[in-house]
Scaffold this active site. Structure first.
Site, PDB file in Angstrom:
ATOM      1  N   SER A  10       0.856  -1.189   0.000  1.00 46.87           N
ATOM      2  CA  SER A  10       0.000   0.000   0.000  1.00 46.87           C
ATOM      3  C   SER A  10       0.885   1.229   0.000  1.00 46.87           C
ATOM      4  O   SER A  10       1.657   1.452   0.943  1.00 46.87           O
ATOM      5  CB  SER A  10      -0.886   0.001   1.244  1.00 46.87           C
ATOM      6  OG  SER A  10      -1.456   1.278   1.419  1.00 46.87           O
ATOM      7  N   MET A  39      -8.852   8.528  -0.609  1.00 47.40           N
ATOM      8  CA  MET A  39      -9.613   9.085   0.530  1.00 47.40           C
ATOM      9  C   MET A  39     -10.084  10.489   0.195  1.00 47.40           C
ATOM     10  O   MET A  39      -9.339  11.275  -0.401  1.00 47.40           O
ATOM     11  CB  MET A  39      -8.720   9.146   1.768  1.00 47.40           C
ATOM     12  CG  MET A  39      -8.089   7.812   2.146  1.00 47.40           C
ATOM     13  SD  MET A  39      -7.177   7.957   3.695  1.00 47.40           S
ATOM     14  CE  MET A  39      -6.384   6.334   3.765  1.00 47.40           C
ATOM     15  N   HIS A  69      -8.630   1.170  -3.631  1.00 49.94           N
ATOM     16  CA  HIS A  69      -9.507   1.052  -2.460  1.00 49.94           C
ATOM     17  C   HIS A  69     -10.159   2.416  -2.241  1.00 49.94           C
ATOM     18  O   HIS A  69      -9.521   3.342  -1.772  1.00 49.94           O
ATOM     19  CB  HIS A  69      -8.634   0.616  -1.270  1.00 49.94           C
ATOM     20  CG  HIS A  69      -9.324   0.618   0.056  1.00 49.94           C
ATOM     21  ND1 HIS A  69      -8.630   0.515   1.245  1.00 49.94           N
ATOM     22  CD2 HIS A  69     -10.637   0.695   0.396  1.00 49.94           C
ATOM     23  CE1 HIS A  69      -9.479   0.534   2.258  1.00 49.94           C
ATOM     24  NE2 HIS A  69     -10.701   0.660   1.769  1.00 49.94           N
ATOM     25  N   PHE A 146      -5.931   5.980   7.930  1.00 51.21           N
ATOM     26  CA  PHE A 146      -4.523   6.223   8.227  1.00 51.21           C
ATOM     27  C   PHE A 146      -3.730   4.917   8.199  1.00 51.21           C
ATOM     28  O   PHE A 146      -4.299   3.849   8.464  1.00 51.21           O
ATOM     29  CB  PHE A 146      -4.373   6.857   9.620  1.00 51.21           C
ATOM     30  CG  PHE A 146      -5.158   8.130   9.759  1.00 51.21           C
ATOM     31  CD1 PHE A 146      -4.642   9.340   9.316  1.00 51.21           C
ATOM     32  CD2 PHE A 146      -6.438   8.104  10.294  1.00 51.21           C
ATOM     33  CE1 PHE A 146      -5.385  10.508   9.407  1.00 51.21           C
ATOM     34  CE2 PHE A 146      -7.193   9.267  10.397  1.00 51.21           C
ATOM     35  CZ  PHE A 146      -6.661  10.479   9.951  1.00 51.21           C
ATOM     36  N   ASP A 178      -6.486  -5.575   5.223  1.00 51.52           N
ATOM     37  CA  ASP A 178      -5.855  -4.257   5.116  1.00 51.52           C
ATOM     38  C   ASP A 178      -5.803  -3.591   6.484  1.00 51.52           C
ATOM     39  O   ASP A 178      -6.848  -3.278   7.058  1.00 51.52           O
ATOM     40  CB  ASP A 178      -6.693  -3.417   4.132  1.00 51.52           C
ATOM     41  CG  ASP A 178      -6.084  -2.066   3.822  1.00 51.52           C
ATOM     42  OD1 ASP A 178      -4.965  -1.781   4.290  1.00 51.52           O
ATOM     43  OD2 ASP A 178      -6.745  -1.309   3.087  1.00 51.52           O
ATOM     44  N   GLY A 179      -4.575  -3.359   6.954  1.00 53.41           N
ATOM     45  CA  GLY A 179      -4.389  -2.640   8.206  1.00 53.41           C
ATOM     46  C   GLY A 179      -3.618  -3.449   9.234  1.00 53.41           C
ATOM     47  O   GLY A 179      -4.071  -4.516   9.635  1.00 53.41           O
TER      48      GLY A 179
HETATM   49  C1  DX5 Z   1      -5.937   2.532   5.748  1.00 61.68           C
HETATM   50  C2  DX5 Z   1      -5.580   2.004   4.396  1.00 61.68           C
HETATM   51  C3  DX5 Z   1      -4.513   1.012   4.331  1.00 61.68           C
HETATM   52  C4  DX5 Z   1      -3.211   1.368   4.914  1.00 61.68           C
HETATM   53  C5  DX5 Z   1      -2.795   0.179   5.708  1.00 61.68           C
HETATM   54  O1  DX5 Z   1      -7.143   3.221   5.684  1.00 61.68           O
HETATM   55  O2  DX5 Z   1      -6.701   1.458   3.760  1.00 61.68           O
HETATM   56  O3  DX5 Z   1      -4.339   0.509   3.010  1.00 61.68           O
HETATM   57  O4  DX5 Z   1      -2.198   1.664   4.004  1.00 61.68           O
HETATM   58  O5  DX5 Z   1      -1.845   0.627   6.495  1.00 61.68           O
HETATM   59  P1  DX5 Z   1      -0.778  -0.210   7.337  1.00 61.68           P
HETATM   60  O6  DX5 Z   1      -0.274  -1.331   6.524  1.00 61.68           O
HETATM   61  O7  DX5 Z   1       0.201   0.870   7.565  1.00 61.68           O
HETATM   62  O8  DX5 Z   1      -1.462  -0.618   8.605  1.00 61.68           O
HETATM   63 ZN    ZN Z   2      -6.434   0.351   1.844  1.00 68.74          ZN
END
Ligand code: DX5
Ligand code: ZN
Length: 228
Positions: A10, A39, A69, A146, A178-179
């Site tokens: 990402s 976003m 996304h 974030f 994701d996350g």
């Molecule tokens: C957050 C995003 C993610 C983000 C994941 O809203 O959708 O794609 O990049 O972040 P990490 O891997 O840093 O937790």
């Molecule tokens: Zn994402």
């Protein structure tokens, strides 16, 4: 049978002034799909990139699927522009779509793979009637907006539930997370049944994106061997 795990870097945590080089480094480390977080400052409390940046990155990285996304309100208004800019996969939040079935068909009509995303507080059961038309389901394991947030462990149960439903209904969607995907969480994530592993902070925030990607992918593969 479940498919092989893939690392999906990402770019949210990359240096945006060096986006092409950063993306290429993560792909050189084994990433096979690039995750682009869109976003709008309304659906989530942050603003990132729009179609022009996606189009520029597409020129720098021509041969890898772009997984867009969309964390935005009114996604139908922007899906055509992201498809035109070079998106291959487009996912929308269940929470942002009043007519989810229509939106997923709109994505497909622009020759993109459609995905649906669930926030941590949204149950898998709400997807029952679209699981047969999506290419992937993305489980958020942080509240979107974030990078570098703490992994929410309840997402593991949701991945397991999705994997069970897919098996029992004979469906083919892929399971993405994701996350908070990192060396200390990826084993449990893969063993729960996730196959597409989005990672921003773990890849881009600690120098050497290529090396970080390689280590994370190796840890995921090791865990998938144990699962099998
Ligand atoms: C957050 C995003 C993610 C983000 C994941 O809203 O959708 O794609 O990049 O972040 P990490 O891997 O840093 O937790
Ligand atoms: Zn994402």
């Amino acid at each position: 049978m479940q498919s092989v795990v893939e690392l999906v870097p990402s770019i949210l945590s990359a240096d945006f002034a060096q986006l092409g080089a950063e993306a290429k480094a993560a792909l050189a480390g084994g990433g096979t799909v690039l995750h682009l977080d869109i976003m709008d400052g309304h659906f989530v409390p942050n603003i990132t990139i729009g179609p022009p940046v996606v189009a520029s990155l597409r020129k720098a990285v021509p041969n890898v699927p772009f997984d867009c996304h969309l964390m935005i309100e009114n996604p139908d208004e922007f899906i055509p522009a992201f498809a035109e800019a070079g998106a291959d996969w487009i996912s929308v939040h269940q929470e942002a779509c009043i007519h989810l079935d229509r939106t997923l068909h709109l994505i497909a009509s622009h020759r993109c793979r459609s995905g649906v995303v669930l926030n941590p507080a949204t149950p898998v059961s709400l997807l029952e009637d679209v699981l047969d038309i999506v290419h992937h389901v993305l489980i958020m394991s942080v509240n979107p907006g974030f990078g570098a947030q703490q992994f929410i462990r309840n997402s593991l149960r949701k991945i397991e539930e999705l994997a069970r439903i897919r098996e029992s209904r004979g469906l083919a969607f892929r399971i993405e997370i994701d996350g908070g995907v990192a060396l200390d969480t990826v084993g449990d994530i893969v063993r729960a049944g996730a196959e597409l592993l989005v990672a921003g902070n773990a890849v881009f925030s600690h120098g050497d994106a290529r090396g970080n990607a390689r280590k994370l992918l190796q840890a995921a593969r090791d865990a998938s061997l144990i699962r099998a």
